[in-house]
Motif scaffolding. Structure first.
Motif, short mmCIF file in Angstrom:
data_model
loop_
_atom_site.label_atom_id
_atom_site.label_comp_id
_atom_site.label_asym_id
_atom_site.label_seq_id
_atom_site.Cartn_x
_atom_site.Cartn_y
_atom_site.Cartn_z
N VAL A 49 0.86 -1.16 0.00
CA VAL A 49 0.00 0.00 0.00
C VAL A 49 0.90 1.22 0.00
O VAL A 49 1.97 1.19 0.62
N PRO A 50 0.52 2.30 -0.68
CA PRO A 50 1.38 3.49 -0.65
C PRO A 50 1.66 3.94 0.78
O PRO A 50 0.77 3.95 1.62
N VAL A 51 2.90 4.28 1.07
CA VAL A 51 3.32 4.69 2.41
C VAL A 51 3.32 6.20 2.52
O VAL A 51 3.88 6.88 1.66
N SER A 52 2.72 6.70 3.58
CA SER A 52 2.75 8.13 3.86
C SER A 52 3.93 8.40 4.78
O SER A 52 3.97 7.90 5.90
N ALA A 53 4.88 9.18 4.32
CA ALA A 53 6.08 9.46 5.11
C ALA A 53 5.78 10.37 6.30
O ALA A 53 6.57 10.47 7.21
N VAL A 92 -8.18 -5.28 15.72
CA VAL A 92 -8.48 -6.62 15.25
C VAL A 92 -8.38 -6.56 13.73
O VAL A 92 -8.87 -5.62 13.11
N LEU A 93 -7.74 -7.55 13.13
CA LEU A 93 -7.66 -7.61 11.68
C LEU A 93 -9.05 -7.88 11.13
O LEU A 93 -9.71 -8.83 11.54
N THR A 94 -9.51 -7.02 10.23
CA THR A 94 -10.85 -7.14 9.65
C THR A 94 -10.75 -7.14 8.12
O THR A 94 -9.69 -6.78 7.58
N PRO A 95 -11.84 -7.48 7.44
CA PRO A 95 -11.81 -7.40 5.97
C PRO A 95 -11.52 -5.98 5.48
O PRO A 95 -10.93 -5.81 4.42
N THR A 96 -11.90 -4.98 6.25
CA THR A 96 -11.65 -3.60 5.84
C THR A 96 -10.20 -3.22 6.04
O THR A 96 -9.54 -2.72 5.13
N ASN A 97 -9.64 -3.45 7.24
CA ASN A 97 -8.28 -2.96 7.50
C ASN A 97 -7.18 -3.90 7.01
O ASN A 97 -6.01 -3.55 7.06
N TYR A 103 0.95 2.38 8.69
CA TYR A 103 0.75 3.82 8.90
C TYR A 103 -0.73 4.20 8.83
O TYR A 103 -1.20 5.01 9.62
N GLN A 104 -1.46 3.60 7.90
CA GLN A 104 -2.89 3.88 7.80
C GLN A 104 -3.62 3.41 9.06
O GLN A 104 -4.51 4.09 9.56
N LEU A 105 -3.23 2.24 9.56
CA LEU A 105 -3.83 1.74 10.80
C LEU A 105 -3.53 2.69 11.96
O LEU A 105 -4.41 3.02 12.74
N ALA A 106 -2.28 3.14 12.06
CA ALA A 106 -1.89 4.05 13.13
C ALA A 106 -2.71 5.34 13.08
O ALA A 106 -3.18 5.83 14.12
#
Length: 119
Positions: A49-53, A92-97, A103-106
């Motif tokens: 996934v693209p990383v946001s610096a 929790v790991l989900t179909p969405t996340n 970084y997106q999760l954070a």
């Protein structure tokens, strides 16, 4: 498959010790893998996934629980509390996340934390 993704957690050894007692597999995610999807880190679908610096991770790290039933999750969380291991950013790991990177999760967990504090 039950497992925990440990991301930038200061007390990795403590979490691993608790996980071993509960027979949970742990995966310590190295910084060079933060751009990969959570699903691929957990051993499911591959992808990046693209990383946001701009994003920084919380100093207490992130814990992602994969495939745990509620009762197992409750035991894990109780054991972490009892051991005094504080990880405020848990998911929790989900179909969405599963398609998000670390970084997106954070970012999402921080948004949720701030929303809860405003209540």
């Amino acid at each position: 498959m039950e497992k925990l993704l440990l991301i930038a957690i200061p007390d990795t050894a403590g979490v691993e010790q608790i996980a071993a007692k509960l027979r949970l597999r742990t995966v310590t995610v190295a910084p060079e893998n933060y751009g990969k999807s959570l699903g691929s880190l957990a051993g499911y679908a591959a992808g990046t996934v693209p990383v946001s610096a701009e994003t920084t991770l919380p100093e207490t790290g992130l814990l992602v629980m994969c495939g745990l039933k509620n009762s197992r999750m409750d035991k894990l969380l109780a054991a972490l509390r009892t051991a005094g291991i504080r990880i405020p950013h848990k998911a929790v790991l989900t179909p969405t996340n599963q398609n998000w990177n670390v970084y997106q999760l954070a970012q999402e967990l921080e948004r949720e934390r701030q929303a809860m504090e405003k209540r």
